[in-house]
Design an enzyme around this catalytic site. Structure first.
Site, PDB file in Angstrom:
ATOM      1  N   CYS A 183      41.352  43.455  49.932  1.00  0.00           N
ATOM      2  CA  CYS A 183      42.139  42.308  49.526  1.00  0.00           C
ATOM      3  C   CYS A 183      43.659  42.724  49.647  1.00  0.00           C
ATOM      4  CB  CYS A 183      41.651  41.558  48.427  1.00  0.00           C
ATOM      5  SG  CYS A 183      41.471  42.523  46.886  1.00  0.00           S
ATOM      6  N   MET A 184      43.813  43.671  49.247  1.00  0.00           N
ATOM      7  CA  MET A 184      45.552  44.098  49.229  1.00  0.00           C
ATOM      8  C   MET A 184      45.809  44.971  49.991  1.00  0.00           C
ATOM      9  SD  MET A 184      45.712  44.742  44.917  1.00  0.00           S
ATOM     10  CE  MET A 184      44.035  45.837  44.880  1.00  0.00           C
TER      11      MET A 184
END
Length: 861
Positions: free
Chosen positions: A829-830
């Site tokens: 997600c990052m």
């Protein structure tokens, strides 16, 4: 007067007049002059109008009447030598008073023969041309609105024009005059778009007296008058007119330094003005084929345009069409005619003719044409989009092409040039013959891009009408900004409307369909979060901050579009298209296509690239385009070869025993479809083989997958607007879906990477890491990208557009020897890679390869 009434005083007077008008008698000229000064044609017009109903009831006069002989003698006298008749007011002339009588030649067939003779038709056509040139308001207004004078004059003139043009000694000047007159009169007509009166646009109006005024009334032409005009402009007439106009013009010029001479300019101007107005008035399907294949129109126009372009000087077209052009540039009118005719040709030619035989134009000439069209479009749409109505007057008509003729031509060229350039870009995508940059306008800059995002701007209109003028990367930026804007608005309204789904990895398609297919459009635009369940029924570790959803999208699209599932089939080139027999495998196949359309749209909406290579003819369906013969090789190259064999077959095709049916074979079940009603009984012949070829292509490319494509499109358009997709051609659309198929640009990724936890760009571990990644195969590079971002494809425009930017962080607590045995981990997600500081290249390579190939879902995170 009818023959039965020949003893009446009027008939006796006319018979006496016939004797007095004998051209051999010395007083004939005085007699004609005397009658003309007393407006005798107006009197004769009144006589005809009074008795016409009686004539029509009988069918004809039965024999040459005295009035018809008087008219024949008078028109034969005027303009002949010697003649001392003084000029009379055009308003009372034969042209305005007699030639404007509806269906004149039905009343006076003998007069038609006299008028059609070379000398007379040439004289009167020249008189009409002079009258038209001066825009004289000379036509009478004594007949009903459905018979306007200009339309009756046009119908009568066209009915005799063929005979005049077919004369062996028909002059070039005669053809020029005829084109000028018919152009002016045609421009006054309301458009005749169909044989059905109901389909005619009710707003079309015109003037029946050739006067310019503010008050115009609605008119509908009499149906028989319409037919008289449309039937006269047939293939024979077009062939005759162009043959006379272009007869002395060579289509081969060795020296391109030579510009067109006056005669060529006159011929091109006359032909283009006539055809431009004809295209606006008559149904195109009746005239396009003859113009494309039986006349020299395309070679003559192309030679003219190419030399003007190479000399960088476009010839001003004749003064006679100045009322159409005003101060418009010289390329406008030729392009308005060339583009639709050449476009029609491209719909018929096959790949071998276009690429190998280089017909109808050489590929070198096509490249030159692309430059001309691109420059013209940019000039029309961006540099000088506002029209300047011509200074000359024209017949009042609420149709745009007569109220503002220059605007009409500009708008038409903008449309037809856009369509032709788009078609040429399709040919270039099939087999590249010119760099894609040849389609890009030179003036696209940052200001243009900033304007193009905003609706209602000139740049946005260009983006919709001619997207190929703008480089692909610029259009992708506009597209992604539009998506980001919608997502941002959705996020502001839907903070609490998240949808969370539990998905079993080994039942990913069924679980997703059952949980997601009922979502509303608003829910689909919002955040969707996924928790994976492994084969043991245990939820995988990891919180979905977006990375797990990207992994889910990649996996579900791979499963759904797998040919083993039966909804899609592969071409010989391993490209996907809907399975025509999908209904034999899945009872709810159409609902699944709707769901898959939504899935693909959701991936594009979120900026997630998925590895799904679609066939071009299926991508056309996302653009709501029709597929043609030249798209068939991508589906069935063998069938295409058979059809091309038929197209060029020199023998009797009827002997091949082919009929208008096609055999389908899906999963061993053979069915027959008729290509036309009663097709089983319609044999393919040399006359109808082209129709057969295109019907077969249509059946395979459009008809067989129409239901599947329609449902897929409905699902797709829940999230992706049509005007977004219209910015891209099919080749570019595939790039939007899947990204480039070329190798991963590791250097671009390195330039756009952040570091944390003590790492920096020159750290020895980082140097080793980039060496290792660069040495990986493309397959392993894609696995690495999926490991750290959740998607195996990089951003479409490069990694500087990766959100958030890729980051390598030193893994915490990795100082001890034991900790260095840990594997790299990631937070998708990052877009974060947690990399232990391995001490050797071999160790780093081994651990990294193990991690990206473990296929452990998010258990390593």
């Amino acid at each position: 007067m009818t023959p039965e009434e020949s003893s009446a005083p009027t008939a006796i007077l006319l018979e006496a007049l016939v004797l007095l008008l004998d051209l051999k008698l010395p007083w004939a000229c005085k007699t004609v002059g005397y009658l003309m000064q007393r407006n005798v044609f107006s009197l004769f017009r009144e006589v005809v109008q009074k008795v016409k109903e009686n004539v029509n009831a009988r069918g004809s006069f039965g024999k040459i009447s005295a009035l018809e002989r008087v008219l024949a003698l008078m028109i034969s006298h005027v303009g002949q030598s010697p003649c001392i008749c003084s000029n009379i007011n055009p308003q009372w002339s034969f042209l305005s008073q007699i030639l404007t009588i509806p269906f004149l030649w039905q009343l006076f067939p003998y007069l038609k023969e006299v008028f059609a003779s070379r000398s007379l038709s040439q004289y009167y056509t020249n008189q009409m041309a002079l009258c038209v040139q001066n825009h004289a308001n000379v036509l009478p207004t004594d007949i009903p609105n459905e018979f306007p004078g200009y339309a009756c004059l046009l119908g009568n003139l066209l009915e005799t024009a063929g005979a005049a043009l077919s004369q062996p000694d028909c002059s070039f000047e005669m053809a020029i005059d005829l084109a000028a007159v018919t152009t002016f009169l045609l421009e006054a007509l309301p458009p005749i778009k169909s044989s059905s009166r109901e389909s005619r646009e009710s707003s079309m109006v015109g003037d029946d007296d050739m006067t310019i005024g503010d008050e115009v009334g609605e008119i509908l032409l009499d149906r028989n008058l319409e037919l008289q005009i449309t039937n006269a402009i047939d293939s024979r007439f077009l062939l005759q007119l162009t043959n006379v106009l272009f007869g002395g013009i060579s289509t081969v010029h060795g020296l391109h330094t030579e510009g067109p001479d006056d005669k060529e300019v006159a011929a091109v101007g006359a032909a283009c003005a006539f055809l431009h107005v004809t295209f606006n008035t008559l149904p195109l399907e009746r005239i396009m084929t003859v113009l494309a294949y039986r006349t020299e129109l395309i070679p003559v126009l192309w030679n003219f345009m190419k030399r003007c372009h190479q000399n960088q000087k476009w010839s001003s077209l004749p003064e006679r069409v100045s009322y159409l052009l005003g101060d418009a540039p010289g390329w406008l009118l030729p392009l308005s005619v060339f583009c639709p005719v050449y476009k029609h040709m491209l719909m018929i030619v096959d790949n071998e003719e276009f690429y190998e035989q280089e017909k109808p134009l050489s590929l070198k000439d096509v490249r030159c044409l692309i430059i001309i069209l691109r420059q013209a479009l940019w000039q029309l749409l961006w540099v000088n989009p506002s029209a300047h109505p011509g200074s000359g007057k024209s017949v009042s008509n609420t149709s745009a092409h007569t109220r503002h003729p220059v605007e009409a031509i500009q708008n038409r060229v903008g449309t037809v040039a856009s369509e032709l350039l788009s078609q040429l870009q399709d040919w270039n995508n099939r087999r590249q013959f010119t760099p894609p940059s040849d389609f890009h306008a030179d003036g696209v800059n940052d200001f243009f891009i900033s304007q193009a995002v905003m609706e209602g701007t000139k740049a946005h209109d260009i983006l919709q009408q001619a997207p190929f003028l703008i480089p692909f990367t610029s259009r992708v930026k506009i597209f992604t900004s539009q998506l980001a804007s919608v997502r941002q608005r959705q996020g502001a309204h839907g903070v609490f409307t998240r949808n969370r789904f539990r998905i079993r990895r080994d039942h990913i398609l069924e679980d997703a369909y059952n949980q997601m297919s009922a979502l509303s459009e608003e829910d689909l635009r919002g955040l969707i979060r996924v928790t994976f369940v492994n084969e043991f029924g245990v939820e995988e570790a990891g919180i979905d901050g977006g990375g797990i959803f990207k992994d889910f999208m990649e996996n579900i699209t791979r499963a759904a579009f797998d040919v083993q599932y039966g909804l899609f089939k592969e071409t010989a080139d391993h490209l996907l298209y809907p399975n025509p027999g999908s209904g034999m495998i899945h009872e709810q196949h159409l609902q699944f296509y709707h769901f898959l359309g939504t899935l693909l749209a959701k991936a594009m909406f979120e900026g997630i690239l998925v590895d799904i290579p679609f066939a071009t003819f299926f991508l056309s369906k996302l653009k709501q385009k029709y597929n043609y013969l030249n798209d068939l090789p991508s589906l069935d190259p063998e069938l295409y070869r058979h059809l091309i064999f038929l197209k060029h077959y020199k023998g009797d095709i009827a002997g091949l025993e082919l009929y208008f049916v096609i055999v389908n074979n899906e999963y061993g079940e053979q069915t027959e479809d008729e290509l036309l009603p009663g097709g089983k009984n319609i044999r393919v012949t040399n006359e109808n083989v082209i129709t057969f070829i295109h019907l077969v292509s249509n059946h395979r490319l459009n008809f067989q997958i129409r239901q599947q494509s329609s449902h897929f499109l409905r699902g797709f358009q829940q999230l992706i607007q049509k005007d977004w997709i219209d910015m891209f051609n099919e080749h570019e659309l595939q790039l939007l879906i899947s990204g480039s198929l070329e190798s991963l640009d590791v250097d671009d990724l390195r330039r756009n990477t952040n570091y944390a936890g003590g790492y920096h760009s020159e750290h020895y571990v980082i140097d080793v890491f980039w060496e290792v990644l660069k040495s990986f195969s493309l397959e392993n590079q894609k696995k690495f990208l999926k490991f750290v971002t959740g998607c195996s494809r990089g951003p479409l425009l490069g990694f500087k557009y990766l959100e958030p930017l890729f980051c390598i962080q030193r893994a915490a607590g990795t100082a001890s020897e034991e900790a260095l045995d840990r594997l790299p981990t990631s937070a998708t997600c990052m877009n974060l890679l947690k990399l232990p500081p391995y001490r050797s290249k071999e160790q780093l390579e081994t651990k990294l390869l193990y991690a990206i190939n473990a296929d452990a879902g998010f258990d390593l995170s």
